[in-house]
Design a protein around this motif. Structure first.
Motif, PDB file in Angstrom:
ATOM      1  N   PRO A   8       0.808  -1.228   0.000  1.00  0.00           N
ATOM      2  CA  PRO A   8       0.000   0.000   0.000  1.00  0.00           C
ATOM      3  C   PRO A   8       0.841   1.278   0.000  1.00  0.00           C
ATOM      4  O   PRO A   8       0.406   2.305  -0.511  1.00  0.00           O
ATOM      5  CB  PRO A   8      -0.816  -0.100   1.289  1.00  0.00           C
ATOM      6  CG  PRO A   8      -0.812  -1.537   1.647  1.00  0.00           C
ATOM      7  CD  PRO A   8       0.454  -2.123   1.084  1.00  0.00           C
ATOM      8  N   ALA A   9       2.047   1.210   0.530  1.00  0.00           N
ATOM      9  CA  ALA A   9       2.899   2.399   0.572  1.00  0.00           C
ATOM     10  C   ALA A   9       3.313   2.855  -0.818  1.00  0.00           C
ATOM     11  O   ALA A   9       3.646   4.021  -1.019  1.00  0.00           O
ATOM     12  CB  ALA A   9       4.133   2.128   1.424  1.00  0.00           C
ATOM     13  N   LYS A  10       3.294   1.952  -1.786  1.00  0.00           N
ATOM     14  CA  LYS A  10       3.666   2.326  -3.149  1.00  0.00           C
ATOM     15  C   LYS A  10       2.674   3.336  -3.723  1.00  0.00           C
ATOM     16  O   LYS A  10       3.019   4.153  -4.562  1.00  0.00           O
ATOM     17  CB  LYS A  10       3.739   1.077  -4.030  1.00  0.00           C
ATOM     18  CG  LYS A  10       4.236   1.358  -5.418  1.00  0.00           C
ATOM     19  CD  LYS A  10       4.458   0.094  -6.200  1.00  0.00           C
ATOM     20  CE  LYS A  10       5.009   0.407  -7.571  1.00  0.00           C
ATOM     21  NZ  LYS A  10       5.238  -0.775  -8.368  1.00  0.00           N
ATOM     22  N   PHE A  11       1.439   3.268  -3.262  1.00  0.00           N
ATOM     23  CA  PHE A  11       0.394   4.171  -3.716  1.00  0.00           C
ATOM     24  C   PHE A  11      -0.183   4.914  -2.513  1.00  0.00           C
ATOM     25  O   PHE A  11      -1.390   5.044  -2.354  1.00  0.00           O
ATOM     26  CB  PHE A  11      -0.706   3.374  -4.433  1.00  0.00           C
ATOM     27  CG  PHE A  11      -0.175   2.495  -5.527  1.00  0.00           C
ATOM     28  CD1 PHE A  11       0.140   3.038  -6.755  1.00  0.00           C
ATOM     29  CD2 PHE A  11       0.038   1.146  -5.314  1.00  0.00           C
ATOM     30  CE1 PHE A  11       0.642   2.235  -7.771  1.00  0.00           C
ATOM     31  CE2 PHE A  11       0.529   0.337  -6.313  1.00  0.00           C
ATOM     32  CZ  PHE A  11       0.839   0.876  -7.549  1.00  0.00           C
ATOM     33  N   LYS A  12       0.712   5.387  -1.649  1.00  0.00           N
ATOM     34  CA  LYS A  12       0.317   5.963  -0.361  1.00  0.00           C
ATOM     35  C   LYS A  12      -0.755   7.037  -0.489  1.00  0.00           C
ATOM     36  O   LYS A  12      -1.734   7.032   0.260  1.00  0.00           O
ATOM     37  CB  LYS A  12       1.533   6.524   0.367  1.00  0.00           C
ATOM     38  CG  LYS A  12       1.184   7.088   1.749  1.00  0.00           C
ATOM     39  CD  LYS A  12       2.402   7.574   2.460  1.00  0.00           C
ATOM     40  CE  LYS A  12       2.166   8.183   3.800  1.00  0.00           C
ATOM     41  NZ  LYS A  12       0.827   8.543   4.192  1.00  0.00           N
ATOM     42  N   GLU A  13      -0.610   7.958  -1.416  1.00  0.00           N
ATOM     43  CA  GLU A  13      -1.572   9.047  -1.547  1.00  0.00           C
ATOM     44  C   GLU A  13      -2.963   8.513  -1.854  1.00  0.00           C
ATOM     45  O   GLU A  13      -3.955   8.978  -1.300  1.00  0.00           O
ATOM     46  CB  GLU A  13      -1.131  10.033  -2.640  1.00  0.00           C
ATOM     47  CG  GLU A  13       0.149  10.782  -2.327  1.00  0.00           C
ATOM     48  CD  GLU A  13       1.407   9.973  -2.629  1.00  0.00           C
ATOM     49  OE1 GLU A  13       1.320   8.921  -3.313  1.00  0.00           O
ATOM     50  OE2 GLU A  13       2.476  10.370  -2.154  1.00  0.00           O
ATOM     51  N   VAL A  14      -3.049   7.520  -2.731  1.00  0.00           N
ATOM     52  CA  VAL A  14      -4.337   6.950  -3.104  1.00  0.00           C
ATOM     53  C   VAL A  14      -4.943   6.193  -1.922  1.00  0.00           C
ATOM     54  O   VAL A  14      -6.129   6.340  -1.619  1.00  0.00           O
ATOM     55  CB  VAL A  14      -4.192   6.017  -4.328  1.00  0.00           C
ATOM     56  CG1 VAL A  14      -5.497   5.315  -4.636  1.00  0.00           C
ATOM     57  CG2 VAL A  14      -3.695   6.790  -5.534  1.00  0.00           C
ATOM     58  N   VAL A  15      -4.118   5.383  -1.243  1.00  0.00           N
ATOM     59  CA  VAL A  15      -4.602   4.614  -0.093  1.00  0.00           C
ATOM     60  C   VAL A  15      -5.058   5.558   1.008  1.00  0.00           C
ATOM     61  O   VAL A  15      -6.122   5.357   1.609  1.00  0.00           O
ATOM     62  CB  VAL A  15      -3.515   3.637   0.413  1.00  0.00           C
ATOM     63  CG1 VAL A  15      -3.940   2.952   1.695  1.00  0.00           C
ATOM     64  CG2 VAL A  15      -3.182   2.603  -0.655  1.00  0.00           C
ATOM     65  N   ASP A  16      -4.282   6.591   1.287  1.00  0.00           N
ATOM     66  CA  ASP A  16      -4.672   7.577   2.299  1.00  0.00           C
ATOM     67  C   ASP A  16      -6.028   8.195   1.957  1.00  0.00           C
ATOM     68  O   ASP A  16      -6.892   8.363   2.825  1.00  0.00           O
ATOM     69  CB  ASP A  16      -3.633   8.697   2.413  1.00  0.00           C
ATOM     70  CG  ASP A  16      -2.371   8.273   3.128  1.00  0.00           C
ATOM     71  OD1 ASP A  16      -2.344   7.165   3.703  1.00  0.00           O
ATOM     72  OD2 ASP A  16      -1.396   9.051   3.111  1.00  0.00           O
ATOM     73  N   ILE A  23      -1.746   6.775   6.490  1.00  0.00           N
ATOM     74  CA  ILE A  23      -1.129   5.535   6.952  1.00  0.00           C
ATOM     75  C   ILE A  23       0.347   5.777   7.250  1.00  0.00           C
ATOM     76  O   ILE A  23       1.004   6.578   6.576  1.00  0.00           O
ATOM     77  CB  ILE A  23      -1.291   4.378   5.941  1.00  0.00           C
ATOM     78  CG1 ILE A  23      -0.604   4.683   4.609  1.00  0.00           C
ATOM     79  CG2 ILE A  23      -2.736   4.013   5.737  1.00  0.00           C
ATOM     80  CD1 ILE A  23      -0.476   3.486   3.690  1.00  0.00           C
ATOM     81  N   GLU A  24       0.844   5.108   8.256  1.00  0.00           N
ATOM     82  CA  GLU A  24       2.242   5.245   8.634  1.00  0.00           C
ATOM     83  C   GLU A  24       3.075   4.274   7.808  1.00  0.00           C
ATOM     84  O   GLU A  24       2.724   3.097   7.675  1.00  0.00           O
ATOM     85  CB  GLU A  24       2.407   4.932  10.120  1.00  0.00           C
ATOM     86  CG  GLU A  24       3.802   5.176  10.632  1.00  0.00           C
ATOM     87  CD  GLU A  24       3.903   4.948  12.129  1.00  0.00           C
ATOM     88  OE1 GLU A  24       5.016   4.645  12.581  1.00  0.00           O
ATOM     89  OE2 GLU A  24       2.886   5.076  12.823  1.00  0.00           O
ATOM     90  N   LEU A  25       4.157   4.775   7.248  1.00  0.00           N
ATOM     91  CA  LEU A  25       5.056   3.914   6.486  1.00  0.00           C
ATOM     92  C   LEU A  25       5.933   3.105   7.428  1.00  0.00           C
ATOM     93  O   LEU A  25       6.365   3.622   8.466  1.00  0.00           O
ATOM     94  CB  LEU A  25       5.958   4.760   5.581  1.00  0.00           C
ATOM     95  CG  LEU A  25       5.291   5.496   4.429  1.00  0.00           C
ATOM     96  CD1 LEU A  25       6.314   6.371   3.715  1.00  0.00           C
ATOM     97  CD2 LEU A  25       4.657   4.528   3.458  1.00  0.00           C
ATOM     98  N   PRO A  26       6.235   1.852   7.068  1.00  0.00           N
ATOM     99  CA  PRO A  26       7.205   1.086   7.858  1.00  0.00           C
ATOM    100  C   PRO A  26       8.556   1.796   7.852  1.00  0.00           C
ATOM    101  O   PRO A  26       8.892   2.505   6.892  1.00  0.00           O
ATOM    102  CB  PRO A  26       7.293  -0.252   7.122  1.00  0.00           C
ATOM    103  CG  PRO A  26       6.056  -0.327   6.289  1.00  0.00           C
ATOM    104  CD  PRO A  26       5.684   1.092   5.967  1.00  0.00           C
ATOM    105  N   GLY A  27       9.339   1.618   8.914  1.00  0.00           N
ATOM    106  CA  GLY A  27      10.617   2.309   9.078  1.00  0.00           C
ATOM    107  C   GLY A  27      11.494   2.387   7.844  1.00  0.00           C
ATOM    108  O   GLY A  27      11.898   3.482   7.425  1.00  0.00           O
ATOM    109  N   PRO A  28      11.844   1.237   7.211  1.00  0.00           N
ATOM    110  CA  PRO A  28      12.722   1.302   6.033  1.00  0.00           C
ATOM    111  C   PRO A  28      12.131   2.118   4.887  1.00  0.00           C
ATOM    112  O   PRO A  28      12.847   2.838   4.197  1.00  0.00           O
ATOM    113  CB  PRO A  28      12.891  -0.159   5.630  1.00  0.00           C
ATOM    114  CG  PRO A  28      12.622  -0.929   6.876  1.00  0.00           C
ATOM    115  CD  PRO A  28      11.579  -0.140   7.617  1.00  0.00           C
ATOM    116  N   LEU A  29      10.818   2.024   4.694  1.00  0.00           N
ATOM    117  CA  LEU A  29      10.197   2.809   3.623  1.00  0.00           C
ATOM    118  C   LEU A  29      10.161   4.287   3.968  1.00  0.00           C
ATOM    119  O   LEU A  29      10.351   5.140   3.106  1.00  0.00           O
ATOM    120  CB  LEU A  29       8.782   2.307   3.343  1.00  0.00           C
ATOM    121  CG  LEU A  29       8.668   0.969   2.627  1.00  0.00           C
ATOM    122  CD1 LEU A  29       7.209   0.572   2.485  1.00  0.00           C
ATOM    123  CD2 LEU A  29       9.327   1.018   1.269  1.00  0.00           C
ATOM    124  N   ALA A  30       9.905   4.600   5.228  1.00  0.00           N
ATOM    125  CA  ALA A  30       9.864   5.999   5.653  1.00  0.00           C
ATOM    126  C   ALA A  30      11.212   6.659   5.434  1.00  0.00           C
ATOM    127  O   ALA A  30      11.286   7.817   5.007  1.00  0.00           O
ATOM    128  CB  ALA A  30       9.451   6.084   7.117  1.00  0.00           C
TER     129      ALA A  30
END
Length: 58
Positions: A8-16, A23-30
């Motif tokens: 879901p983080a790949k499309f964070k804006e859409v998912v949000d 949504i909070e990104l996992p540490g490595p992605l953040a």
């Protein structure tokens, strides 16, 4: 048969937007989300692609 989904983080804006929350990104992605983007948009044009490839080859 393989079934795959994107994180879901790949499309964070859409998912949000769909979930109505941030949504909070996992540490490595953040960590990587804060890095400078090195990509650039190109027109659908082979000459433009060649120019970029010549420029970045060294």
């Amino acid at each position: 048969m393989f079934l795959c989904t994107a994180h879901p983080a790949k499309f964070k804006e859409v998912v949000d937007d769909i979930l109505g929350s941030d949504i909070e990104l996992p540490g490595p992605l953040a960590k990587h989300a804060k890095m400078e983007l090195l990509s650039e948009e190109l027109d659908n044009d082979f000459t433009a692609l060649k120019e970029v490839l010549y420029r970045v080859q060294g």
